[in-house]
Design a protein around this motif. Structure first.
Motif, PDB file in Angstrom:
ATOM      1  N   TYR A  89       0.569  -1.220  -0.384  1.00 51.86           N
ATOM      2  CA  TYR A  89       0.198   0.030  -0.040  1.00 51.86           C
ATOM      3  C   TYR A  89       1.062   0.955   0.217  1.00 51.86           C
ATOM      4  O   TYR A  89       1.977   1.210   0.526  1.00 51.86           O
ATOM      5  CB  TYR A  89      -1.249  -0.239   0.809  1.00 51.86           C
ATOM      6  N   TYR A  90       0.310   2.462  -0.298  1.00 54.89           N
ATOM      7  CA  TYR A  90       0.689   3.198   0.063  1.00 54.89           C
ATOM      8  C   TYR A  90       0.800   4.225   1.154  1.00 54.89           C
ATOM      9  O   TYR A  90      -0.666   4.344   1.532  1.00 54.89           O
ATOM     10  CB  TYR A  90       0.304   4.182  -1.644  1.00 54.89           C
ATOM     11  N   ASP A  91       1.659   4.668   1.905  1.00 55.08           N
ATOM     12  CA  ASP A  91       1.286   5.538   2.571  1.00 55.08           C
ATOM     13  C   ASP A  91       1.055   6.502   2.892  1.00 55.08           C
ATOM     14  O   ASP A  91       1.433   7.689   1.425  1.00 55.08           O
ATOM     15  CB  ASP A  91       2.860   5.571   3.821  1.00 55.08           C
ATOM     16  N   ASP A  92       1.284   7.716   3.975  1.00 56.69           N
ATOM     17  CA  ASP A  92       0.531   9.164   3.581  1.00 56.69           C
ATOM     18  C   ASP A  92       1.876  10.104   2.883  1.00 56.69           C
ATOM     19  O   ASP A  92       1.098  11.081   2.208  1.00 56.69           O
ATOM     20  CB  ASP A  92       1.166   9.758   5.556  1.00 56.69           C
ATOM     21  N   ASP A  93       2.986   9.048   2.649  1.00 53.25           N
ATOM     22  CA  ASP A  93       3.766  10.476   2.022  1.00 53.25           C
ATOM     23  C   ASP A  93       4.143   9.845   0.662  1.00 53.25           C
ATOM     24  O   ASP A  93       5.310   9.955  -0.123  1.00 53.25           O
ATOM     25  CB  ASP A  93       5.012  10.126   2.928  1.00 53.25           C
ATOM     26  N   GLU A  94       2.939   9.263   0.368  1.00 55.00           N
ATOM     27  CA  GLU A  94       3.118   7.782  -1.228  1.00 55.00           C
ATOM     28  C   GLU A  94       4.714   7.087  -1.245  1.00 55.00           C
ATOM     29  O   GLU A  94       4.737   7.105  -2.471  1.00 55.00           O
ATOM     30  CB  GLU A  94       3.420   8.925  -2.189  1.00 55.00           C
ATOM     31  N   GLU A  95       5.404   6.688  -0.542  1.00 60.95           N
ATOM     32  CA  GLU A  95       6.332   5.628  -0.517  1.00 60.95           C
ATOM     33  C   GLU A  95       4.990   4.080  -0.464  1.00 60.95           C
ATOM     34  O   GLU A  95       4.442   4.345   0.976  1.00 60.95           O
ATOM     35  CB  GLU A  95       6.661   5.685   0.917  1.00 60.95           C
ATOM     36  N   LEU A  96       5.673   3.454  -1.368  1.00 59.08           N
ATOM     37  CA  LEU A  96       5.245   1.796  -1.280  1.00 59.08           C
ATOM     38  C   LEU A  96       5.778   1.278   0.077  1.00 59.08           C
ATOM     39  O   LEU A  96       6.768   0.988   0.559  1.00 59.08           O
ATOM     40  CB  LEU A  96       6.166   1.578  -2.673  1.00 59.08           C
ATOM     41  N   ILE A  97       4.628   0.948   0.599  1.00 60.97           N
ATOM     42  CA  ILE A  97       5.019   0.163   1.982  1.00 60.97           C
ATOM     43  C   ILE A  97       4.032  -1.260   1.317  1.00 60.97           C
ATOM     44  O   ILE A  97       3.236  -1.522   1.177  1.00 60.97           O
ATOM     45  CB  ILE A  97       4.208   1.213   3.283  1.00 60.97           C
ATOM     46  N   SER A  98       5.454  -2.901   2.000  1.00 64.34           N
ATOM     47  CA  SER A  98       5.231  -3.852   1.800  1.00 64.34           C
ATOM     48  C   SER A  98       5.095  -4.600   2.890  1.00 64.34           C
ATOM     49  O   SER A  98       5.704  -4.907   3.989  1.00 64.34           O
ATOM     50  CB  SER A  98       6.082  -4.248   0.946  1.00 64.34           C
ATOM     51  N   TRP A  99       4.320  -5.662   3.167  1.00 59.70           N
ATOM     52  CA  TRP A  99       4.555  -6.282   4.414  1.00 59.70           C
ATOM     53  C   TRP A  99       3.730  -8.096   4.224  1.00 59.70           C
ATOM     54  O   TRP A  99       3.047  -8.151   2.659  1.00 59.70           O
ATOM     55  CB  TRP A  99       3.375  -5.890   5.367  1.00 59.70           C
ATOM     56  N   TYR A 100       4.286  -8.460   4.848  1.00 60.53           N
ATOM     57  CA  TYR A 100       3.885 -10.100   4.393  1.00 60.53           C
ATOM     58  C   TYR A 100       3.122 -11.120   5.298  1.00 60.53           C
ATOM     59  O   TYR A 100       3.163 -10.678   5.979  1.00 60.53           O
ATOM     60  CB  TYR A 100       5.509 -10.662   4.503  1.00 60.53           C
ATOM     61  N   ASP A 101       3.012 -11.829   5.201  1.00 58.20           N
ATOM     62  CA  ASP A 101       1.812 -12.867   5.644  1.00 58.20           C
ATOM     63  C   ASP A 101       1.884 -14.993   5.512  1.00 58.20           C
ATOM     64  O   ASP A 101       1.624 -14.839   4.146  1.00 58.20           O
ATOM     65  CB  ASP A 101       0.326 -12.607   6.066  1.00 58.20           C
ATOM     66  N   VAL A 102       1.375 -15.491   6.092  1.00 60.92           N
ATOM     67  CA  VAL A 102       1.806 -16.485   5.289  1.00 60.92           C
ATOM     68  C   VAL A 102      -0.354 -16.730   4.587  1.00 60.92           C
ATOM     69  O   VAL A 102      -0.821 -16.367   5.026  1.00 60.92           O
ATOM     70  CB  VAL A 102       1.677 -17.991   6.799  1.00 60.92           C
ATOM     71  N   HIS A 103       0.254 -17.675   3.876  1.00 58.91           N
ATOM     72  CA  HIS A 103      -1.408 -17.371   3.192  1.00 58.91           C
ATOM     73  C   HIS A 103      -1.902 -18.227   4.155  1.00 58.91           C
ATOM     74  O   HIS A 103      -2.362 -19.280   4.856  1.00 58.91           O
ATOM     75  CB  HIS A 103      -1.478 -18.842   2.145  1.00 58.91           C
ATOM     76  N   PRO A 104      -3.740 -17.613   3.947  1.00 62.60           N
ATOM     77  CA  PRO A 104      -4.574 -17.558   5.158  1.00 62.60           C
ATOM     78  C   PRO A 104      -4.989 -19.238   5.386  1.00 62.60           C
ATOM     79  O   PRO A 104      -5.500 -20.140   6.576  1.00 62.60           O
ATOM     80  CB  PRO A 104      -6.048 -17.386   4.477  1.00 62.60           C
ATOM     81  N   LEU A 105      -4.513 -20.328   4.384  1.00 62.45           N
ATOM     82  CA  LEU A 105      -4.752 -21.573   4.521  1.00 62.45           C
ATOM     83  C   LEU A 105      -4.125 -22.412   5.333  1.00 62.45           C
ATOM     84  O   LEU A 105      -4.699 -23.480   5.682  1.00 62.45           O
ATOM     85  CB  LEU A 105      -4.877 -22.143   2.955  1.00 62.45           C
ATOM     86  N   ILE A 106      -3.292 -21.944   5.439  1.00 58.84           N
ATOM     87  CA  ILE A 106      -1.846 -22.523   6.732  1.00 58.84           C
ATOM     88  C   ILE A 106      -2.839 -21.968   7.891  1.00 58.84           C
ATOM     89  O   ILE A 106      -1.726 -23.046   8.528  1.00 58.84           O
ATOM     90  CB  ILE A 106      -0.346 -21.729   6.170  1.00 58.84           C
TER      91      ILE A 106
END
Length: 118
Positions: A89-106
């Motif tokens: 997603y883009y934060d308030d400063d228009e910087e691309l922020i990425s985060w990760y998680d396991v697939h919900p099926l897992i």
């Protein structure tokens, strides 16, 4: 029921199509029943169980807890296999922020739950 199928995809549209296709195997007429949806989810969860190697369970638990990955072969392998999903997603400063998680099926696979609780 459709909401549950969508949630189990982690936002991955191809997974939604695969889950719906699988659910169709368990019904004769529309709509997709709750039982058919659950069977499709269980079947897909089993595929992920067999995809994850024994030494990857601790790594998956850490990703789930931190929402971060390392830039190494093991994490890239989990991304490639869609065991770990990347969200951006883009934060308030228009910087691309990425985060990760396991697939919900897992999340409900016993090996993952055991590792998370240890």
């Amino acid at each position: 029921m459709l909401d549950n199928l969508c949630l189990m995809t982690g936002g991955h549209v191809r997974n939604l199509m695969l889950l719906m296709d699988s659910a169709f195997n368990y019904i004769d007429n529309l709509p997709i029943t709750k039982r058919a949806a659950q069977r499709a989810i269980t079947q897909a969860r089993d595929v992920y169980r067999r995809t994850v190697e024994h030494e990857q369970w601790p790594l998956l638990a850490k990703v789930h807890q931190t929402h971060q990955i390392q830039n190494d072969q093991e994490h890239r392998k989990l991304l490639f296999n869609r065991c770990v999903l990347q969200y951006s997603y883009y934060d308030d400063d228009e910087e691309l922020i990425s985060w990760y998680d396991v697939h919900p099926l897992i999340l409900k696979i016993s090996e993952f739950v055991e590792q998370l609780n240890s």
